[in-house]
Design an enzyme around this catalytic site. Structure first.
Site, PDB file in Angstrom:
ATOM      1  N   THR A  86      32.382  58.496  40.743  1.00  0.00           N
ATOM      2  CA  THR A  86      34.112  57.861  40.258  1.00  0.00           C
ATOM      3  C   THR A  86      34.668  57.217  41.099  1.00  0.00           C
ATOM      4  O   THR A  86      34.883  57.608  41.721  1.00  0.00           O
ATOM      5  CB  THR A  86      34.006  58.968  38.644  1.00  0.00           C
ATOM      6  OG1 THR A  86      35.125  59.915  39.865  1.00  0.00           O
ATOM      7  CG2 THR A  86      33.556  59.591  38.441  1.00  0.00           C
ATOM      8  N   CYS A  87      36.219  56.885  40.435  1.00  0.00           N
ATOM      9  CA  CYS A  87      37.030  57.063  41.210  1.00  0.00           C
ATOM     10  C   CYS A  87      37.650  58.256  41.954  1.00  0.00           C
ATOM     11  O   CYS A  87      38.786  57.972  42.904  1.00  0.00           O
ATOM     12  CB  CYS A  87      38.120  55.829  40.744  1.00  0.00           C
ATOM     13  SG  CYS A  87      38.978  57.257  38.655  1.00  0.00           S
ATOM     14  N   ARG A  89      35.867  60.532  43.013  1.00  0.00           N
ATOM     15  CA  ARG A  89      34.737  61.474  43.625  1.00  0.00           C
ATOM     16  C   ARG A  89      33.324  60.727  43.431  1.00  0.00           C
ATOM     17  O   ARG A  89      33.198  59.737  42.965  1.00  0.00           O
ATOM     18  CB  ARG A  89      34.146  62.757  42.996  1.00  0.00           C
ATOM     19  CG  ARG A  89      33.730  62.042  42.080  1.00  0.00           C
ATOM     20  CD  ARG A  89      33.658  63.826  40.837  1.00  0.00           C
ATOM     21  NE  ARG A  89      35.023  64.236  40.758  1.00  0.00           N
ATOM     22  CZ  ARG A  89      35.694  65.149  41.288  1.00  0.00           C
ATOM     23  NH1 ARG A  89      35.493  66.238  41.960  1.00  0.00           N
ATOM     24  NH2 ARG A  89      36.708  65.512  40.426  1.00  0.00           N
ATOM     25  N   SER A 145      39.545  67.192  37.908  1.00  0.00           N
ATOM     26  CA  SER A 145      40.416  66.037  37.449  1.00  0.00           C
ATOM     27  C   SER A 145      41.967  65.592  38.283  1.00  0.00           C
ATOM     28  O   SER A 145      42.165  66.085  38.315  1.00  0.00           O
ATOM     29  CB  SER A 145      40.201  65.043  36.676  1.00  0.00           C
ATOM     30  OG  SER A 145      39.041  64.862  36.030  1.00  0.00           O
ATOM     31  N   GLU A 150      41.615  64.833  32.167  1.00  0.00           N
ATOM     32  CA  GLU A 150      40.989  63.874  31.510  1.00  0.00           C
ATOM     33  C   GLU A 150      39.489  64.032  31.008  1.00  0.00           C
ATOM     34  O   GLU A 150      38.729  64.537  31.833  1.00  0.00           O
ATOM     35  CB  GLU A 150      41.450  63.049  32.564  1.00  0.00           C
ATOM     36  CG  GLU A 150      40.779  63.043  34.283  1.00  0.00           C
ATOM     37  CD  GLU A 150      39.701  62.022  33.873  1.00  0.00           C
ATOM     38  OE1 GLU A 150      39.010  61.596  32.524  1.00  0.00           O
ATOM     39  OE2 GLU A 150      38.550  62.159  34.820  1.00  0.00           O
ATOM     40  N   GLY A 225      38.001  43.976  34.310  1.00  0.00           N
ATOM     41  CA  GLY A 225      37.073  44.687  34.369  1.00  0.00           C
ATOM     42  C   GLY A 225      36.652  45.225  32.940  1.00  0.00           C
ATOM     43  O   GLY A 225      37.629  45.546  31.583  1.00  0.00           O
ATOM     44  N   THR A 229      37.008  52.374  31.588  1.00  0.00           N
ATOM     45  CA  THR A 229      38.479  52.518  31.619  1.00  0.00           C
ATOM     46  C   THR A 229      39.370  51.103  31.676  1.00  0.00           C
ATOM     47  O   THR A 229      40.230  51.443  30.779  1.00  0.00           O
ATOM     48  CB  THR A 229      38.668  52.465  33.448  1.00  0.00           C
ATOM     49  OG1 THR A 229      38.431  53.720  33.637  1.00  0.00           O
ATOM     50  CG2 THR A 229      40.089  52.631  33.685  1.00  0.00           C
TER      51      THR A 229
END
Length: 463
Positions: A86-87, A89, A145, A150, A225, A229
């Protein structure tokens, strides 16, 4: 479960014994699988220890990890494997034998295409056993997070698990671990209020224009995108009342689908630069893995906009907007870390919920450890029941034949009770006698704890 019964399990149940009046000699049989011989762990890199510039070297779409991951699985590598990216990790969850295999940090660097001597090695973390379970439950719950609580992370982990499962990389150990984490993450978020007071990066990004523009109604926003998200950003911008919404993605059909759903217009990604002149707000939330918006693109658009301000928000990792954009006049660039650093009104409430959630995580870790320990006895219990059922069926069939032959029912009942008792007790009685002859106190003490009735009588089942 009694820990001191280990000796009894080794000696008494390591062989399959057919209980009966004429039991055959004991023969060797494989011992049941020992879950304690398998280590569950993770190695990864995250936002606590590594800046964005380091994390983005490891980030990529899940599908791109699969070939390297499949090549790792083997005698010297993980037995099972799941990658979460993910952004915030990138993590490798794995199983391995306690007594073998390479250093998991080496696996992780190879998986990411980096040399073992890479400086990033110093910020990797490697957690095993209960600490690995704790980490996964905390991450899935949103406790780890950037934005406390979140909710997107749980869906991202479920996607990562499903991707590895379809590739045949998930076995029983990781299946149990991830299903346990999913169950408890959902429960923690619901019972503690952590999910109620949560804020997502997408929601914060959609609120950022308030800091620069007086109203939303006259703004034109571009969202890059079509994933989770990007979809949420489009939804929240619409809810905030943005005037015009343009959507673009590497998949034009996906952009068109989102445009139809949120009342916007789809733009081919190749045509992004000419449309920048219209953008008051641009949010990039894609895993394209390359620069999509350059400083030169923004400078050219800014000149044609007569220097009206532009807000650019880069939620992508690796970043897709050139960092030099921030140096341009009247251009505001926010990255992941800047968005995450924005204070939220409900921060105090989320902290209170987080304290309750941490206690629930402790319970989840303990429950997983207990369930895993019970696996050691499961094959033995199943075998014991099979043998008892077989003995019961054989003895019952003999009693039914006696009744059919006209024997007195009372005599048949006595025969049934006496024979069944004798057959069920024959093998353990013989083993206990052998233990006494050989002065095997460990087995005798274990048998005493296992077989003796409890003082409160709870072992006795009334009809």
């Amino acid at each position: 479960m009694y820990p001191s019964c280990a000796a009894l399990r080794r000696v008494e149940f390591q062989n399959h014994v057919r209980w009966g009046p004429h039991a055959p000699p004991m023969t060797d049989a494989p011992s049941p699988p020992d879950p304690d011989a398998t280590v569950v762990g993770l190695v990864g890199i995250g936002h606590h220890d590594a800046p964005l510039a380091v994390r983005e070297r490891f980030a990529r779409p899940l599908a791109e990890f699969l070939p390297a991951l499949a090549s790792l699985v083997g005698p010297r590598g993980p037995g099972e494997a799941v990658v979460v990216s993910t952004c915030n990790r990138t993590e490798l969850y794995y199983t391995r034998r306690e007594d073998g295999g390479d250093d998991p940090r080496r696996w992780f660097l190879r998986l990411s295409g980096l040399e073992e001597s890479d400086p990033a090695r110093t910020v990797l973390y490697d957690r095993r056993g209960p600490e690995a379970v704790r980490h996964l439950v905390r991450v899935a719950s949103g406790l780890d997070s950037m934005l406390l609580g979140e909710g997107q992370i749980l869906g991202q982990i479920k996607d990562a698990y499903a991707t590895a499962d379809r590739a045949g990389l998930v076995g029983p150990e990781l299946h149990r671990l991830f299903q346990h984490a999913f169950l408890h993450a959902k429960r923690i978020r619901h019972t503690t209020g952590l999910g109620t007071h949560a804020a997502s990066l997408a929601a914060l990004a959609a609120r950022l224009p308030r800091r620069i523009f007086p109203t939303y109604g006259e703004l034109t926003a571009i969202v890059i995108g079509g994933g989770e998200t990007g979809t949420l950003v489009a939804r929240y911008l619409r809810e905030e009342g943005v005037g015009r919404l343009l959507l673009t993605s590497r998949s034009l059909p996906r952009a068109q689908e989102l445009a139809q759903h949120y009342g916007g217009h789809a733009v081919p990604l190749a045509d992004l630069a000419p449309h920048l002149v219209m953008a008051d707000v641009l949010v990039s939330a894609t895993d394209a893995g390359r620069t999509l918006v350059t400083a030169a693109d923004v400078l050219a658009a800014h000149a044609r906009r007569r220097h009206r301000p532009i807000l650019l928000i880069d939620l992508s990792i690796p970043r897709t907007i050139e960092a030099e954009v921030a140096d341009l006049p009247d251009v505001f660039l926010y990255g992941l870390e800047q968005v995450a650093g924005i204070a939220e009104d409900n921060h105090a409430r989320r902290l209170a919920a987080a304290r309750a959630a941490e206690e629930a995580v402790d319970d989840a870790v303990a429950e997983f450890a207990l369930a895993r320990s019970r696996l050691l006895a499961t094959p033995l219990i199943h075998g014991l029941r099979r043998e008892a059922d077989a003995t019961r069926a054989r003895t019952l069939a003999q009693a039914e034949r006696l009744l059919a032959a006209g024997r007195d029912p009372r005599d048949v009942l006595r025969y049934l009770a006496d024979t069944l008792t004798a057959r069920l007790l024959h093998a353990p009685t013989a083993r206990l006698r052998e233990a006494g002859e050989h002065h095997d106190r460990a087995l005798l003490e274990a048998a005493q704890r296992l077989l003796a009735p409890r003082p409160d009588g709870t072992d006795t089942e009334e009809p």
